[in-house]
Design a protein around this motif. Sequence first.
Motif, mmCIF file in Angstrom:
data_model
loop_
_atom_site.group_PDB
_atom_site.id
_atom_site.type_symbol
_atom_site.label_atom_id
_atom_site.label_comp_id
_atom_site.label_asym_id
_atom_site.label_seq_id
_atom_site.Cartn_x
_atom_site.Cartn_y
_atom_site.Cartn_z
ATOM 1 N N ALA A 206 -5.930 0.460 -2.283
ATOM 2 C CA ALA A 206 -4.705 -0.349 -2.377
ATOM 3 C C ALA A 206 -3.907 -0.329 -1.075
ATOM 4 C CB ALA A 206 -3.849 0.162 -3.532
ATOM 5 N N HIS A 212 -3.071 -8.157 -1.167
ATOM 6 C CA HIS A 212 -2.136 -7.926 -2.280
ATOM 7 C C HIS A 212 -0.674 -8.152 -1.893
ATOM 8 C CE1 HIS A 212 -1.832 -3.988 -0.202
ATOM 9 N NE2 HIS A 212 -0.630 -3.926 -0.739
ATOM 10 N N HIS A 217 4.050 -7.180 -3.184
ATOM 11 C CA HIS A 217 5.265 -6.964 -2.389
ATOM 12 C C HIS A 217 6.158 -8.201 -2.334
ATOM 13 C CE1 HIS A 217 3.566 -3.150 -1.539
ATOM 14 N NE2 HIS A 217 2.563 -3.640 -0.831
ATOM 15 N N ASP A 357 3.325 -0.485 -4.451
ATOM 16 C CA ASP A 357 1.905 -0.149 -4.294
ATOM 17 C C ASP A 357 1.412 0.759 -5.415
ATOM 18 O OD1 ASP A 357 0.929 -1.473 -1.952
ATOM 19 O OD2 ASP A 357 2.240 -0.202 -0.762
HETATM 20 FE FE LIG Z 1 0.876 -2.532 -0.231
#
Ligand SMILES: [Fe+2]
Length: 399
Positions: A206, A212, A217, A357
């Motif tokens: 991750a 992502h 985020h 995260d």
């Molecule tokens: Fe991240």
Amino acid sequence: MTKPEERFHTKITTQMPDMGTAPLPIEPYISAEFFEKEREKIFRRAWLEVARGEELPNPGDYVVREIEVLKTAVLLVRGDDGVVRGFHNVCTHRGMAVAICDKGHAKGFICNFHGWTYDLEGRLKGMPGEEYFPNLDRADYGLRPLATDTWNGFVFVHWEPEPKMGLREFLGDMATQLDEYPFARFNHIARYSARVKANWKTFIDAFHEAYHVMMVHRHTVPDACAGQENPYGLLSSARIYGPHHSGSVWVNPAHTPTPSETLAWKYGMSFAPGDMVDLPGLNPDNSPNWWFDINVFFPNFFIDVGPGWYFTYNFWPVSVDESTWEMNIYQLDAESAGQKFAQEHTKVLLRDILYEDLSTLEFAQKAMGSGVLKHLPLSEMEIAVRHQLHTVQEWVNRP
Ligand SMILES: [Fe+2]
Ligand code: FES
């Protein structure tokens, strides 16, 4: 869909092993048997980062690191000769810990069970009632060492007291890229840690892709590393150095700074995208629209370097589905209230980003364990994820 030649691609600037394009198997993330192989063939055979030298600046300073995957705690101590040595924190009489505190300063160590004493170099110096131990040679009962070496202020240990490969050789060109980076000029400004019910690779995966970012985020840095030219957050460049790898995160030139980001960059340097700061080792491929580099030292240590800051991650396996993680953040010294504000901005922005995260990991781990997923399909955005597992499998399959 855009034609392949019109798409944004990650520029790979080193030799690449043939890793194929197949989906990843699930088994390495959920099998207890695989985990035991990782313990023996990866964690007991690789150099592992455990501290910064500044944590123990003077002779007699020590720190203790519990390393669950090695089933030991490591006592790091700086000797009178200035050398940092690593020992198992285990008394050689009947196994009591010789250092009870996590860190401190000592002239030597005295075991709290029967009072055996050791000096800073690990030699057994005293044993109450020595004359009652038949045929015991004190020289055979020093603290048990781990190989210990330092690169650019980072202290690494190796399970084997005499590993086949030295630290510098093991780090190879991953270290060369950062040899000149002035880590010692930075101040430690924050530490975050977590214990999560996820495999250590699920955890790591991750943290070395930017695919992502636009989702996970979206509340903190929504437009930072994806934009018109690169809509899905591909890394701008990537380098593979044997088991290690390094990727440069692309920054969206149309990123709109928040008011606090603007203020932080007005007076200092922040984790938020901003100006370039000229430090050796940054942006090794001179990629345009550069934000920061993610440098991954196999198996479990990251040094992310950016304009005026760097941070490290240590990911530590506990069991096949549990891991601990520690992040340490460093920034160039704050010489004014404005620069101090920029440091605080870095701390809190990263705190918020890291909560985001951490939010995905336990879901992903549970899903893999449930049998619902049969494999993991990967994109070009996730090249580092592929390389990590590729390397893990290579090491696990070694004799
Ligand atoms: Fe991240
Ligand atoms: S266990 Fe340490 S002195 Fe006995």
